[in-house]
Design a protein around this motif. Structure first.
Motif, PDB file in Angstrom:
ATOM      1  N   GLY A  35       0.818  -1.203   0.000  1.00 22.58           N
ATOM      2  CA  GLY A  35       0.000   0.000   0.000  1.00 22.58           C
ATOM      3  C   GLY A  35       0.850   1.250   0.000  1.00 22.58           C
ATOM      4  O   GLY A  35       2.011   1.242   0.426  1.00 22.58           O
ATOM      5  N   TRP A  36       0.267   2.314  -0.501  1.00 25.35           N
ATOM      6  CA  TRP A  36       0.855   3.659  -0.385  1.00 25.35           C
ATOM      7  C   TRP A  36      -0.093   4.495   0.461  1.00 25.35           C
ATOM      8  O   TRP A  36      -1.313   4.514   0.224  1.00 25.35           O
ATOM      9  CB  TRP A  36       1.053   4.303  -1.750  1.00 25.35           C
ATOM     10  CG  TRP A  36       2.198   3.757  -2.534  1.00 25.35           C
ATOM     11  CD1 TRP A  36       2.138   2.810  -3.525  1.00 25.35           C
ATOM     12  CD2 TRP A  36       3.573   4.118  -2.412  1.00 25.35           C
ATOM     13  NE1 TRP A  36       3.400   2.559  -4.014  1.00 25.35           N
ATOM     14  CE2 TRP A  36       4.307   3.354  -3.340  1.00 25.35           C
ATOM     15  CE3 TRP A  36       4.265   5.016  -1.597  1.00 25.35           C
ATOM     16  CZ2 TRP A  36       5.686   3.461  -3.496  1.00 25.35           C
ATOM     17  CZ3 TRP A  36       5.645   5.126  -1.738  1.00 25.35           C
ATOM     18  CH2 TRP A  36       6.340   4.353  -2.687  1.00 25.35           C
ATOM     19  N   PHE A  37       0.486   5.180   1.422  1.00 29.96           N
ATOM     20  CA  PHE A  37      -0.230   6.106   2.280  1.00 29.96           C
ATOM     21  C   PHE A  37       0.497   7.445   2.225  1.00 29.96           C
ATOM     22  O   PHE A  37       1.632   7.524   1.776  1.00 29.96           O
ATOM     23  CB  PHE A  37      -0.261   5.589   3.719  1.00 29.96           C
ATOM     24  CG  PHE A  37      -1.067   4.325   3.884  1.00 29.96           C
ATOM     25  CD1 PHE A  37      -0.533   3.089   3.530  1.00 29.96           C
ATOM     26  CD2 PHE A  37      -2.357   4.365   4.392  1.00 29.96           C
ATOM     27  CE1 PHE A  37      -1.273   1.924   3.670  1.00 29.96           C
ATOM     28  CE2 PHE A  37      -3.103   3.207   4.537  1.00 29.96           C
ATOM     29  CZ  PHE A  37      -2.557   1.990   4.173  1.00 29.96           C
ATOM     30  N   ARG A  38      -0.180   8.478   2.698  1.00 28.79           N
ATOM     31  CA  ARG A  38       0.476   9.784   2.742  1.00 28.79           C
ATOM     32  C   ARG A  38       0.024  10.545   3.971  1.00 28.79           C
ATOM     33  O   ARG A  38      -1.050  10.285   4.533  1.00 28.79           O
ATOM     34  CB  ARG A  38       0.194  10.591   1.475  1.00 28.79           C
ATOM     35  CG  ARG A  38      -1.254  10.996   1.287  1.00 28.79           C
ATOM     36  CD  ARG A  38      -1.458  11.624  -0.093  1.00 28.79           C
ATOM     37  NE  ARG A  38      -2.827  12.059  -0.311  1.00 28.79           N
ATOM     38  CZ  ARG A  38      -3.294  12.496  -1.472  1.00 28.79           C
ATOM     39  NH1 ARG A  38      -2.508  12.543  -2.546  1.00 28.79           N
ATOM     40  NH2 ARG A  38      -4.563  12.881  -1.567  1.00 28.79           N
ATOM     41  N   GLN A  39       0.876  11.465   4.376  1.00 29.54           N
ATOM     42  CA  GLN A  39       0.555  12.304   5.525  1.00 29.54           C
ATOM     43  C   GLN A  39       0.960  13.729   5.221  1.00 29.54           C
ATOM     44  O   GLN A  39       2.153  14.024   5.027  1.00 29.54           O
ATOM     45  CB  GLN A  39       1.271  11.814   6.786  1.00 29.54           C
ATOM     46  CG  GLN A  39       0.861  12.585   8.034  1.00 29.54           C
ATOM     47  CD  GLN A  39       1.505  12.049   9.291  1.00 29.54           C
ATOM     48  OE1 GLN A  39       2.593  11.490   9.247  1.00 29.54           O
ATOM     49  NE2 GLN A  39       0.820  12.204  10.410  1.00 29.54           N
ATOM     50  N   ALA A  40      -0.029  14.595   5.169  1.00 29.10           N
ATOM     51  CA  ALA A  40       0.215  16.013   4.981  1.00 29.10           C
ATOM     52  C   ALA A  40       0.429  16.666   6.343  1.00 29.10           C
ATOM     53  O   ALA A  40      -0.018  16.123   7.365  1.00 29.10           O
ATOM     54  CB  ALA A  40      -0.961  16.650   4.253  1.00 29.10           C
ATOM     55  N   VAL A  48      -3.798   5.865   0.056  1.00 25.18           N
ATOM     56  CA  VAL A  48      -3.703   6.368  -1.309  1.00 25.18           C
ATOM     57  C   VAL A  48      -4.030   5.270  -2.312  1.00 25.18           C
ATOM     58  O   VAL A  48      -4.901   5.434  -3.164  1.00 25.18           O
ATOM     59  CB  VAL A  48      -2.303   6.939  -1.603  1.00 25.18           C
ATOM     60  CG1 VAL A  48      -2.191   7.381  -3.061  1.00 25.18           C
ATOM     61  CG2 VAL A  48      -1.988   8.097  -0.665  1.00 25.18           C
ATOM     62  N   ALA A  49      -3.325   4.143  -2.216  1.00 23.15           N
ATOM     63  CA  ALA A  49      -3.521   3.057  -3.177  1.00 23.15           C
ATOM     64  C   ALA A  49      -2.977   1.770  -2.587  1.00 23.15           C
ATOM     65  O   ALA A  49      -2.135   1.793  -1.686  1.00 23.15           O
ATOM     66  CB  ALA A  49      -2.816   3.363  -4.497  1.00 23.15           C
ATOM     67  N   ARG A  50      -3.458   0.642  -3.107  1.00 23.03           N
ATOM     68  CA  ARG A  50      -2.926  -0.640  -2.690  1.00 23.03           C
ATOM     69  C   ARG A  50      -3.005  -1.619  -3.844  1.00 23.03           C
ATOM     70  O   ARG A  50      -3.818  -1.463  -4.752  1.00 23.03           O
ATOM     71  CB  ARG A  50      -3.649  -1.170  -1.459  1.00 23.03           C
ATOM     72  CG  ARG A  50      -5.154  -1.387  -1.616  1.00 23.03           C
ATOM     73  CD  ARG A  50      -5.484  -2.794  -2.029  1.00 23.03           C
ATOM     74  NE  ARG A  50      -6.929  -2.989  -2.231  1.00 23.03           N
ATOM     75  CZ  ARG A  50      -7.452  -3.820  -3.103  1.00 23.03           C
ATOM     76  NH1 ARG A  50      -6.658  -4.565  -3.875  1.00 23.03           N
ATOM     77  NH2 ARG A  50      -8.750  -3.945  -3.230  1.00 23.03           N
ATOM     78  N   ILE A  51      -2.125  -2.625  -3.777  1.00 21.65           N
ATOM     79  CA  ILE A  51      -2.130  -3.682  -4.783  1.00 21.65           C
ATOM     80  C   ILE A  51      -1.960  -5.006  -4.068  1.00 21.65           C
ATOM     81  O   ILE A  51      -1.056  -5.180  -3.229  1.00 21.65           O
ATOM     82  CB  ILE A  51      -1.038  -3.451  -5.855  1.00 21.65           C
ATOM     83  CG1 ILE A  51      -1.112  -4.523  -6.945  1.00 21.65           C
ATOM     84  CG2 ILE A  51       0.367  -3.363  -5.254  1.00 21.65           C
ATOM     85  CD1 ILE A  51      -0.316  -4.160  -8.198  1.00 21.65           C
ATOM     86  N   SER A  52      -2.833  -5.923  -4.374  1.00 19.63           N
ATOM     87  CA  SER A  52      -2.861  -7.207  -3.692  1.00 19.63           C
ATOM     88  C   SER A  52      -1.705  -8.090  -4.125  1.00 19.63           C
ATOM     89  O   SER A  52      -1.239  -8.026  -5.255  1.00 19.63           O
ATOM     90  CB  SER A  52      -4.187  -7.910  -3.997  1.00 19.63           C
ATOM     91  OG  SER A  52      -4.174  -9.230  -3.523  1.00 19.63           O
ATOM     92  N   GLY A  53      -1.247  -8.933  -3.207  1.00 18.83           N
ATOM     93  CA  GLY A  53      -0.214  -9.887  -3.548  1.00 18.83           C
ATOM     94  C   GLY A  53      -0.763 -11.124  -4.238  1.00 18.83           C
ATOM     95  O   GLY A  53      -0.042 -11.816  -4.941  1.00 18.83           O
ATOM     96  N   SER A  54      -2.054 -11.404  -4.035  1.00 20.77           N
ATOM     97  CA  SER A  54      -2.619 -12.643  -4.565  1.00 20.77           C
ATOM     98  C   SER A  54      -3.029 -12.533  -6.025  1.00 20.77           C
ATOM     99  O   SER A  54      -2.824 -13.466  -6.804  1.00 20.77           O
ATOM    100  CB  SER A  54      -3.827 -13.056  -3.723  1.00 20.77           C
ATOM    101  OG  SER A  54      -4.813 -12.044  -3.754  1.00 20.77           O
TER     102      SER A  54
END
Length: 122
Positions: A35-40, A48-54
Motif C-alpha cells: 500500500g501507499w499512504f500519505r501524511q500532509a 492512497v492506493a494498494r495492490i494485492s499480492g494474490s
C-alpha cells in the motif's frame, strides 16, 4: 521481517508527474499486499492506493483515481506509484507499507518505510 525503502519524491509543479518506488527486503514480497499512504502536515495518514499480492487487484482513494497508478514487480521486490497531473493538495510525505490483507485500513499494514516527501507547487 520486511524492510521497505521508498525513493522518487521531490519538488514539482502542478500538472507534473512523479514515480515513487519502494523496494522491499525478504523473499516473500509477492505474498504481501503493498500500500501507499500519505501524511500532509497537521493531518493523519491517509490511504492512497494498494495492490494485492494474490491477484494484483488494485484500489485507490477517490481523489487520485485516474491520476495515480500502483504497480508491482515481484522479481525486483518493488512497488511503484506513478503520479500524474499532480495537484498542490497531493503534497505530503508518502509511505509504502506491506500487509497481509487487501485493505485500506492502516492498522492492517505491519511494515512501513521511512517515507519520501512530495511537494507540489502551484
Amino acid at each position: 521481517q520486511v524492510q521497505l525503502v521508498e525513493s522518487g519524491g521531490g519538488f514539482v509543479q502542478a500538472g507534473d508527474s512523479l514515480r515513487l518506488s519502494c523496494t522491499a527486503s525478504g523473499r516473500t514480497f509477492s505474498m504481501y499486499t503493498m500500500g501507499w499512504f500519505r501524511q500532509a502536515p497537521g493531518l493523519e495518514h491517509e490511504f492512497v492506493a494498494r495492490i494485492s499480492g494474490s491477484d494484483d487487484s488494485t484500489g485507490y482513494r477517490d481523489s487520485v483515481k485516474g491520476r495515480f497508478t500502483i504497480s508491482r514487480d515481484n522479481a525486483k521486490n518493488t512497488v511503484y506509484l506513478q503520479m500524474n497531473s499532480l495537484k498542490p493538495e497531493d503534497t505530503a510525505v508518502y509511505y509504502c507499507a506491506a500487509g497481509r490483507w487487501a485493505t485500506v485500513a492502516i492498522g492492517q499494514y505491519a511494515y512501513w518505510g521511512q517515507g519520501t516527501q512530495v511537494t507540489v507547487s502551484s
